[in-house]
Motif scaffolding. Structure first.
Motif, PDB file in Angstrom:
ATOM      1  N   GLN A  45     -13.252   3.650  -8.208  1.00 33.77           N
ATOM      2  CA  GLN A  45     -13.552   3.106  -6.684  1.00 33.77           C
ATOM      3  C   GLN A  45     -12.930   4.338  -5.517  1.00 33.77           C
ATOM      4  O   GLN A  45     -13.666   4.535  -4.901  1.00 33.77           O
ATOM      5  N   PHE A  46     -11.842   4.754  -5.798  1.00 35.36           N
ATOM      6  CA  PHE A  46     -11.406   5.787  -5.068  1.00 35.36           C
ATOM      7  C   PHE A  46     -11.941   7.131  -5.035  1.00 35.36           C
ATOM      8  O   PHE A  46     -12.351   7.710  -4.086  1.00 35.36           O
ATOM      9  N   ALA A  47     -12.251   7.654  -6.198  1.00 35.80           N
ATOM     10  CA  ALA A  47     -13.247   8.677  -6.419  1.00 35.80           C
ATOM     11  C   ALA A  47     -14.638   8.473  -5.679  1.00 35.80           C
ATOM     12  O   ALA A  47     -15.360   9.276  -4.889  1.00 35.80           O
ATOM     13  N   GLN A  48     -15.005   7.313  -5.942  1.00 34.07           N
ATOM     14  CA  GLN A  48     -16.477   6.845  -5.066  1.00 34.07           C
ATOM     15  C   GLN A  48     -16.342   6.854  -3.683  1.00 34.07           C
ATOM     16  O   GLN A  48     -17.046   7.470  -2.822  1.00 34.07           O
ATOM     17  N   LYS A  49     -15.275   6.653  -3.100  1.00 34.92           N
ATOM     18  CA  LYS A  49     -14.677   6.882  -1.581  1.00 34.92           C
ATOM     19  C   LYS A  49     -14.785   8.242  -1.149  1.00 34.92           C
ATOM     20  O   LYS A  49     -15.186   8.584  -0.234  1.00 34.92           O
ATOM     21  N   HIS A  50     -14.056   8.813  -2.278  1.00 31.95           N
ATOM     22  CA  HIS A  50     -13.983  10.339  -1.661  1.00 31.95           C
ATOM     23  C   HIS A  50     -14.969  11.245  -1.770  1.00 31.95           C
ATOM     24  O   HIS A  50     -15.377  12.122  -0.841  1.00 31.95           O
ATOM     25  N   TRP A 132      -6.289  10.249   1.210  1.00 30.04           N
ATOM     26  CA  TRP A 132      -5.595  10.658   0.149  1.00 30.04           C
ATOM     27  C   TRP A 132      -3.948  10.477   0.186  1.00 30.04           C
ATOM     28  O   TRP A 132      -3.002  10.310  -0.534  1.00 30.04           O
ATOM     29  N   PHE A 133      -3.621  10.724   1.739  1.00 30.45           N
ATOM     30  CA  PHE A 133      -2.165  10.701   2.068  1.00 30.45           C
ATOM     31  C   PHE A 133      -2.038   9.752   3.245  1.00 30.45           C
ATOM     32  O   PHE A 133      -2.661   9.404   4.142  1.00 30.45           O
ATOM     33  N   LYS A 134      -0.563   9.170   3.217  1.00 27.65           N
ATOM     34  CA  LYS A 134      -0.177   8.419   4.320  1.00 27.65           C
ATOM     35  C   LYS A 134       0.490   9.439   5.131  1.00 27.65           C
ATOM     36  O   LYS A 134       1.039  10.402   4.815  1.00 27.65           O
ATOM     37  N   GLY A 135       0.565   9.076   6.339  1.00 31.98           N
ATOM     38  CA  GLY A 135       1.054   9.882   7.572  1.00 31.98           C
ATOM     39  C   GLY A 135       2.579  10.588   7.236  1.00 31.98           C
ATOM     40  O   GLY A 135       2.709  11.635   7.430  1.00 31.98           O
ATOM     41  N   GLU A 136       3.196   9.607   6.610  1.00 25.27           N
ATOM     42  CA  GLU A 136       4.717  10.105   6.120  1.00 25.27           C
ATOM     43  C   GLU A 136       4.889  11.011   4.934  1.00 25.27           C
ATOM     44  O   GLU A 136       5.739  11.583   4.594  1.00 25.27           O
ATOM     45  N   GLU A 137       3.683  11.282   4.377  1.00 19.02           N
ATOM     46  CA  GLU A 137       3.640  12.072   3.211  1.00 19.02           C
ATOM     47  C   GLU A 137       3.450  13.472   3.630  1.00 19.02           C
ATOM     48  O   GLU A 137       3.290  14.520   2.803  1.00 19.02           O
ATOM     49  N   LEU A 138       2.820  13.853   4.774  1.00 13.29           N
ATOM     50  CA  LEU A 138       2.814  15.187   5.451  1.00 13.29           C
ATOM     51  C   LEU A 138       4.082  15.664   6.030  1.00 13.29           C
ATOM     52  O   LEU A 138       4.526  14.899   6.894  1.00 13.29           O
TER      53      LEU A 138
END
Ligand code: DAT
Ligand code: MG
Length: 151
Positions: A45-50, A132-138
């Motif tokens: 499902q995530f791949a389909q979103k990407h 793919w990322f949350k803000g705090e992961e950057l």
């Protein structure tokens, strides 16, 4: 060129073939800055979103099965012109047409196993980084090399 961020992912074939360090080093040596990285197995499902832009294409289902078939190394790279030049480092979509010297040209053979993804423009870069990322992961930091890369 403007300072920008691009989403880069090493697909399951690149990870399984042991090309993670090789691919990271090409972005690193260029002078781009790594601001986020993780390894994940995306759900289908995530791949389909990407890949939602490609949902009408005949290869969409196989592509999403493939992306979710194993670990992916997801990254954000920052630098002047990082989106466009990241695509240049990666090479043409079909490795049969990618120039030697590019990642796909040097390291892949067929379009269905082309080892790496890169955002194709500022809008997709923003969307993909947010998917793919949350803000705090950057991570924001000053690279000591910056003054030597940019002058
Ligand atoms: P890119 O990954 O260079 O941005 P894209 O966005 O057009 O290329 O397509 C996404 C992925 O889909 C691509 O990396 C590999 C797969 N793909 C594209 N065209 C294909 C085709 N004709 N047959 C099979 N897979 C294809
Ligand atoms: Mg694309």
């Amino acid at each position: 060129a403007e300072m920008e961020r691009t989403f880069i992912a090493i697909k399951p074939d690149g990870v399984q073939r042991g090309l993670v360090a090789e691919i990271i080093s090409r972005f690193e040596r260029k002078g781009f800055k790594l601001v986020a990285i993780k390894i994940v197995v995306p759900s289908k499902q995530f791949a389909q979103k990407h890949y939602h832009d490609l949902k009408e294409r005949p290869f969409f289902n196989g592509l999403c099965d493939f992306l979710s078939s194993g670990p992916v190394v997801a990254m954000v790279w920052e630098g002047e012109g990082a989106i466009t030049y990241g695509r240049k480092l990666i090479g043409a979509t079909d490795p049969q047409k990618s120039e030697p010297g590019t990642i796909r040209g040097d390291l892949a053979v067929v379009v269905g196993r082309n080892i790496i993804h890169g955002s194709d423009g500022p809008e997709t870069a923003k969307d993909e980084i947010n998917l793919w990322f949350k803000g705090e992961e950057l991570v924001s930091y000053t690279s000591n090399a910056e003054k030597w890369i940019y002058g």
